[in-house]
Write an enzyme that holds these catalytic residues in place. Structure first.
Site, PDB file in Angstrom:
ATOM      1  N   HIS A 178      -4.698  -5.732  -1.254  1.00  0.00           N
ATOM      2  CA  HIS A 178      -5.624  -5.454  -0.163  1.00  0.00           C
ATOM      3  C   HIS A 178      -6.756  -6.465  -0.053  1.00  0.00           C
ATOM      4  O   HIS A 178      -7.778  -6.182   0.569  1.00  0.00           O
ATOM      5  CB  HIS A 178      -6.233  -4.060  -0.346  1.00  0.00           C
ATOM      6  CG  HIS A 178      -5.282  -2.930  -0.120  1.00  0.00           C
ATOM      7  ND1 HIS A 178      -4.405  -2.492  -1.089  1.00  0.00           N
ATOM      8  CD2 HIS A 178      -5.077  -2.127   0.960  1.00  0.00           C
ATOM      9  CE1 HIS A 178      -3.701  -1.475  -0.627  1.00  0.00           C
ATOM     10  NE2 HIS A 178      -4.088  -1.226   0.616  1.00  0.00           N
ATOM     11  N   GLU A 229      -2.113  -2.633  -7.965  1.00  0.00           N
ATOM     12  CA  GLU A 229      -3.309  -2.900  -7.165  1.00  0.00           C
ATOM     13  C   GLU A 229      -3.669  -1.619  -6.443  1.00  0.00           C
ATOM     14  O   GLU A 229      -2.902  -0.660  -6.439  1.00  0.00           O
ATOM     15  CB  GLU A 229      -3.066  -4.046  -6.172  1.00  0.00           C
ATOM     16  CG  GLU A 229      -1.990  -3.794  -5.120  1.00  0.00           C
ATOM     17  CD  GLU A 229      -2.503  -3.126  -3.868  1.00  0.00           C
ATOM     18  OE1 GLU A 229      -3.666  -3.387  -3.473  1.00  0.00           O
ATOM     19  OE2 GLU A 229      -1.766  -2.325  -3.265  1.00  0.00           O
ATOM     20  N   SER A 247       0.837  -1.188   0.000  1.00  0.00           N
ATOM     21  CA  SER A 247       0.000   0.000   0.000  1.00  0.00           C
ATOM     22  C   SER A 247       0.878   1.246   0.000  1.00  0.00           C
ATOM     23  O   SER A 247       1.677   1.436  -0.922  1.00  0.00           O
ATOM     24  CB  SER A 247      -0.961  -0.039   1.192  1.00  0.00           C
ATOM     25  OG  SER A 247      -2.012   0.882   1.045  1.00  0.00           O
TER      26      SER A 247
END
Length: 310
Positions: A280, A215, A118
């Site tokens: 995630h 992502e 992330s």
């Protein structure tokens, strides 16, 4: 990308001391404690960085001040007794502190695994470009998926201790968005962070020759479109060898997300695998970054030339 291959860090061994840092958002103390217990169960000696349990004096979305978060990461990386650095969570904040790090000192220190995803994409990119070290796009130790999912924890553990057992990544959900095979060094992570890194000092000039991981979370389709279009318009995707797409949690119905991915990526004419099982989602593979690999988008496999750690 250049032909230079980042240096692989050593694998972990039982009894190793490891550090858990909070380079971005604030940590839920109970989750951090549970994550430390998992690492102890792996026969590691984990220590939380001094400001991992702190907080910013005025900005509640940050774990501590920029200087404190940078100092925690700097000291953990440069401490020869620490054999790996784990991010406790993502969130936001790595961009604010990455330029406060002493990159001469980081380059001079012995390489070690850096694990996170992330917002930690900013640090993965920085360690690749500025320090020449391969890293691990893997779960955060105070994150929900790490604490709840056995498969997520097991895959990270094997990558750290027995990387030869996970040379080929296979995801049951993976399928070809564009079929074919491609080779290159892995790079990437969170789409939004890659797009917002464009134009910043010492950012990677482009993904040419690489296998790009993408992502994201909580980004509706039009914002995914916006970030992909920014990468396309800037030329950052020119010459990319192949693309591996992970999870798009809380980004809306996947059929709408997929329409954007097809529209923006299929025209590149390179193999693209979708739903590859990192990021995630409810379960997450650990994917080494900076390691030469072959993507078989048709078969849904990513095979590394060498183990992630030495």
């Amino acid at each position: 990308m250049t032909d230079a291959r980042p240096v692989r860090p050593p694998r972990l061994r039982p009894g190793d001391r490891v550090a858990v840092v909070a380079p971005s958002g604030p940590i839920v103390a109970e989750r951090l404690d549970r994550g430390l217990d998992v690492l102890r169960g792996w026969d590691l000696d984990p220590v939380a960085a001094p400001h991992a349990r702190g907080g910013h004096p005025s900005l509640g979305h940050l774990a501590a001040s920029d200087e404190e978060r940078a100092r925690d990461l700097q000291e953990a990386w440069c401490d020869p007794s620490v054999k790996a650095v784990f991010a406790a969570r993502g969130g936001y904040g790595a961009q604010r502190m990455v330029d406060l790090l002493d990159w001469d000192a980081l380059r001079a220190a012995a390489p070690k695994p850096l694990i996170g995803f992330s917002d930690v994409t900013v640090l993965h990119e920085a360690f690749a470009v500025r320090a020449g070290v391969s890293t691990l796009h893997g779960p955060a130790v105070a994150g929900e998926v790490f604490l709840k999912d056995d498969a997520t924890r097991d895959h990270l553990r094997r990558t750290l201790f027995a990387p030869e057992t996970v040379r080929t990544l296979v995801s049951p959900s993976a399928r070809p968005l564009v079929p074919g095979r491609a080779r290159g060094l892995t790079l990437g992570g969170c789409l939004t962070m890659l797009a917002t890194e464009l134009g910043t000092p010492r950012a990677r000039p482009g993904a040419a020759g690489g296998l790009l991981l993408l992502e994201d979370v909580g980004e509706p389709p039009y914002r995914i479109d916006r970030s992909l279009t920014q990468l396309l318009r800037s030329g950052w995707l020119d010459g990319v060898a192949g693309i591996v797409l992970g999870s798009w949690a809380r980004c809306g119905p996947y059929d709408r997300v997929r329409e954007v991915l097809v529209d923006r990526l299929a025209g590149l004419g390179v193999p693209v695998a979708e739903e590859f099982g990192f990021g995630h989602g409810d379960s997450a593979l650990t994917v080494p970054l900076g390691i030469p690999a072959e993507l078989d988008a048709t078969a849904g496999t990513l095979t590394f030339d060498v183990p992630a750690t030495g």
